[in-house]
Design a protein around this motif. Structure first.
Motif, PDB file in Angstrom:
ATOM      1  N   THR A   1       6.826 -57.271  53.833  1.00 52.71           N
ATOM      2  CA  THR A   1       5.542 -57.208  53.285  1.00 52.71           C
ATOM      3  C   THR A   1       5.220 -55.920  53.014  1.00 52.71           C
ATOM      4  O   THR A   1       4.847 -55.248  52.174  1.00 52.71           O
ATOM      5  N   ARG A   2       5.088 -55.265  54.283  1.00 55.84           N
ATOM      6  CA  ARG A   2       4.434 -53.929  54.165  1.00 55.84           C
ATOM      7  C   ARG A   2       5.549 -52.865  53.705  1.00 55.84           C
ATOM      8  O   ARG A   2       5.029 -51.804  52.875  1.00 55.84           O
TER       9      ARG A   2
ATOM     10  N   PRO B   1       6.010 -60.118  48.564  1.00 59.02           N
ATOM     11  CA  PRO B   1       4.841 -60.704  49.023  1.00 59.02           C
ATOM     12  C   PRO B   1       4.963 -61.571  50.033  1.00 59.02           C
ATOM     13  O   PRO B   1       6.283 -62.298  50.123  1.00 59.02           O
ATOM     14  N   ARG B   2       4.140 -61.650  50.921  1.00 62.22           N
ATOM     15  CA  ARG B   2       4.259 -62.612  52.159  1.00 62.22           C
ATOM     16  C   ARG B   2       4.673 -63.908  51.720  1.00 62.22           C
ATOM     17  O   ARG B   2       5.098 -64.665  52.397  1.00 62.22           O
TER      18      ARG B   2
ATOM     19  N   LEU C   1      10.615 -68.501  52.789  1.00 59.99           N
ATOM     20  CA  LEU C   1      11.952 -68.257  52.868  1.00 59.99           C
ATOM     21  C   LEU C   1      12.676 -68.057  54.078  1.00 59.99           C
ATOM     22  O   LEU C   1      13.653 -68.743  54.600  1.00 59.99           O
ATOM     23  N   LEU C   2      11.932 -67.292  55.143  1.00 57.26           N
ATOM     24  CA  LEU C   2      12.431 -66.984  56.291  1.00 57.26           C
ATOM     25  C   LEU C   2      12.464 -68.116  57.320  1.00 57.26           C
ATOM     26  O   LEU C   2      13.540 -68.320  57.944  1.00 57.26           O
TER      27      LEU C   2
END
Length: 111
Positions: free
Chosen positions: A86-87, A92-93, A99-100
């Protein structure tokens, strides 16, 4: 040397092959390569979302190495990986974390 199907069989210096079945292609000024290895990707998560990795394929990359930098999913749990991507990759988180959590089944580079 090219086989009957049009695939390269062998590359060598001029006059290094028997003449039977030989087809010479003038590649002067061209690159002849079997593909490229990309050793610095951030594809750990993208390979789950878009396994074709079309951008790399478009550039002739045939092999990628995952987990080779500090932004890696290899040793991290899904939450830490989502935070990193994200960073650093601006993914987008709310897209990355689910997904992860669903797809990431490995916890070591061997897996």
């Amino acid at each position: 040397m090219i086989d009957e199907s049009g695939r390269f069989e062998e590359i060598g210096p001029c006059n290094s092959f028997d003449e039977e079945g030989l087809k010479i292609i003038d590649a002067n000024g061209k690159w002849i390569v079997p593909g490229f290895v990309d050793s610095h990707t951030h594809y750990d998560a993208e390979v789950l979302a878009s396994p074709g990795l079309k951008e790399s394929a478009r550039h002739g990359v045939t092999t990628i190495i995952l987990g080779s930098c500090s932004v890696s999913a290899v040793f991290n749990n899904p939450e830490d990986t989502a935070d990193s991507f994200t960073r650093v990759e601006a993914i987008p988180r709310e897209v990355m974390l689910p997904l992860l959590e669903k797809e990431k089944t490995w916890t070591s580079s061997k897996e």
